[in-house]
Design an enzyme around this catalytic site. Structure first.
Site, PDB file in Angstrom:
ATOM      1  N   LYS A 114     -49.527 -48.750 -19.374  1.00  0.00           N
ATOM      2  CA  LYS A 114     -50.175 -48.998 -20.658  1.00  0.00           C
ATOM      3  C   LYS A 114     -51.693 -49.099 -20.531  1.00  0.00           C
ATOM      4  O   LYS A 114     -52.411 -48.867 -21.497  1.00  0.00           O
ATOM      5  CB  LYS A 114     -49.599 -50.248 -21.309  1.00  0.00           C
TER       6      LYS A 114
HETATM    7  C1  LIG Z   1     -44.095 -49.802 -22.296  1.00  0.00           C
HETATM    8  C2  LIG Z   1     -43.383 -49.442 -21.039  1.00  0.00           C
HETATM    9  C3  LIG Z   1     -42.402 -48.411 -21.003  1.00  0.00           C
HETATM   10  C4  LIG Z   1     -41.959 -47.661 -22.248  1.00  0.00           C
HETATM   11  O1  LIG Z   1     -42.925 -46.758 -22.719  1.00  0.00           O
HETATM   12  P1  LIG Z   1     -42.879 -46.206 -24.210  1.00  0.00           P
HETATM   13  O2  LIG Z   1     -44.152 -45.489 -24.410  1.00  0.00           O
HETATM   14  O3  LIG Z   1     -42.742 -47.415 -25.096  1.00  0.00           O
HETATM   15  O4  LIG Z   1     -41.681 -45.308 -24.313  1.00  0.00           O
HETATM   16  C5  LIG Z   1     -41.836 -48.095 -19.782  1.00  0.00           C
HETATM   17  N1  LIG Z   1     -42.163 -48.769 -18.641  1.00  0.00           N
HETATM   18  C6  LIG Z   1     -43.087 -49.766 -18.639  1.00  0.00           C
HETATM   19  C7  LIG Z   1     -43.389 -50.466 -17.364  1.00  0.00           C
HETATM   20  C8  LIG Z   1     -43.735 -50.134 -19.834  1.00  0.00           C
HETATM   21  O5  LIG Z   1     -44.653 -51.135 -19.811  1.00  0.00           O
END
Ligand SMILES: *Cc1c(COP(=O)(O)O)cnc(C)c1O
Length: 472
Positions: A114
């Site tokens: 993120k």
């Molecule tokens: C947010 C997140 C996801 C999921 O990603 P999306 O974009 O919501 O599909 C997967 N793995 C981790 C570690 C995350 O923080």
């Protein structure tokens, strides 16, 4: 030429990039998408070979923001964004065997992918707001990961005040400390005496309170923001540019929750990356897997798993794909989404599913299977993965068994194993240590306030603390 953005529900006004970024959700309840997708030619990809991550990201993102932000400024913001990462390559690709790799997206300040989008968004927000002489207040609820990434992205930004609510005693130590040890004056952590749902309900109520919302100039930086999506498109292109001399096509496996990350992969494909398959990997909360297998979208209850950031019932970014599947007919999207909210499940016709399966496939792993993947991939391939990444790796291995002729599979590694040390140690016998820049996390001083599960008290707290920091 500045790109225009239109709403997936067809009636909100078309906006430019900057307004889309600051608005988030469209006024008709839809999500903004570009009116036409910018393209990159084979020559264009070739020209990026040997370029740094920042230069590739700049080339990919610029057509999306043109008209809102100039070339040089964008490059400067991207340079500053990825200077916060702790690996020179930013998104290193690790080869596990001849047709399976992982792309590590967890070298940012909070150890999850993120950071790629939020570090960029925080800087873009600050740039646009200071140009306009405005300030915003970000209010969010977190069950762990998003809160720390948002706080790291907003800390010390002049034009942003951030309040993050977490359920007291219900996030892990590492997760809480990643939030509460940020002591910048514009960062406010609130531990609510309640559950994550209580926190989220309060944030929703504040958003629906128009007077309060305007009073504090409230904003969200959730995953529907287009600026987040376009930042994520860059690493798919970066992976292709590294691989293009060796393979004709590429496939990606994406641990999926809100469908933001994998949707960015779909955009990369639309821009011209020659993709064989995009594989949605889910945990036991498998609404998307069931949809891709049966054509029926049906929500059930969310259950906690070893991969909490994928414990999601309704994937908001899916609406963007739906818009394309319906030939960009906003009225058809409204009809389906209204039906889904009011009456429940909807079903896609076979013809649409056939079109969808040209690019998409899916797999699901439960916790037991996920732990087994952590163990076997560590033993057989010498690679230690966190539970989210392991869901992706398990999906990749399943897919390869069924389709031995598959193109090179790149699994996106979305979190560092040290973020989920207990699950990783239990599965593999190895305790993953935090990287050195966080090794003193457990000694750092924490700053947060505990509030009761009471909307009025939380609103009063936000008003009070905003005043104090603007006076300072
Ligand atoms: C947010 C997140 C996801 C999921 O990603 P999306 O974009 O919501 O599909 C997967 N793995 C981790 C570690 C995350 O923080």
């Amino acid at each position: 030429m500045a790109l225009k953005y239109i709403s997936t529900r067809g009636t909100a006004p078309a906006l430019n990039f900057e307004d889309v970024m600051l608005t988030g959700l469209a006024t008709d309840g839809g999500l903004y998408v570009p009116e036409a997708c910018p393209k990159i030619s084979e020559q264009g990809f070739k020209a990026m070979q040997g370029k740094s991550y920042v230069d590739v990201a700049h080339r990919v993102i610029f057509p999306f923001v043109e008209g809102s932000i100039d070339d040089g400024t964008l490059h400067g913001l991207l340079k500053d964004t990825y200077a916060q990462f702790h690996d020179e390559e930013i998104a290193p690709i690790v080869s596990l065997d001849e047709n399976l790799s992982v792309m590590e997206l967890f070298h940012g300040p909070t150890l999850a992918f993120k950071d790629f989008a939020l570090q960029f968004l925080g800087r873009m927000f600050d740039y646009s707001l200071s140009k306009r002489g405005q300030k915003i207040t970000v209010v969010g609820a977190t069950s762990g990961d998003t809160g720390s990434a948002a706080i790291e992205a907003c800390r010390d930004r002049d034009c942003v005040e951030i309040f993050i609510l977490h359920p007291k005693g219900r996030v892990s130590d590492v997760q809480r400390r990643q939030m509460t040890t940020v002591t910048s004056p514009n960062v406010h952590n609130i531990a609510i005496e309640g559950s994550f749902d209580d926190c989220q309900d309060m944030v929703k109520s504040m958003f629906n309170d128009q007077k309060f919302r305007q009073e504090i100039n409230m904003s969200a930086i959730n995953s529907i923001n287009w600026a987040r999506i376009c930042a994520q498109v860059a690493y798919y292109v970066y992976a292709w540019v590294q691989m293009m001399d060796k393979v004709d096509r590429i496939s990606f496996v994406v641990p999926t929750g809100n469908f933001g990350n994998i949707y960015a992969g779909y955009v990369a494909q639309s821009m011209g990356v020659p993709m064989d398959k995009l594989i949605v990997a889910t945990n036991k909360n498998d609404i998307l897997h069931r949809f891709f297998q049966t054509g029926k979208m049906e929500a059930t209850t969310v259950e906690p798993t070893l991969s909490p950031s994928m414990d999601i019932q309704i994937s908001s970014n899916f609406e963007r794909l739906l818009f394309d599947l319906y030939g960009r007919d906003g009225a058809a999207v409204v009809k389906t989404m209204d039906h889904f909210r009011q009456n429940g499940p909807f079903e896609m016709d076979d013809e649409t599913m056939t079109r969808l399966h040209v690019l998409f496939d899916s797999a699901r792993l439960n916790d037991e299977e996920t732990s087994k993947v952590i163990k076997t991939v560590h033993e057989k391939m010498g690679y230690l993965s966190d539970p989210h990444t392991a869901v992706g790796l398990g999906a990749a291995l399943q897919y390869r068994e069924k389709h031995p002729e598959t193109a090179h599979l790149v699994t996106l590694a979305t979190a560092d194993p040290s973020k989920f040390p207990d699950a990783v140690e239990k599965a593999s016998g190895v305790f993953p240590e935090l990287p050195s820049f966080l090794s003193d996390l457990h000694q750092r001083e924490e700053k947060y306030d505990v509030l009761p599960n009471d909307l009025n008290k939380v609103m009063a707290y936000i008003r009070q603390n905003m005043k104090q920091s603007s006076a300072a």
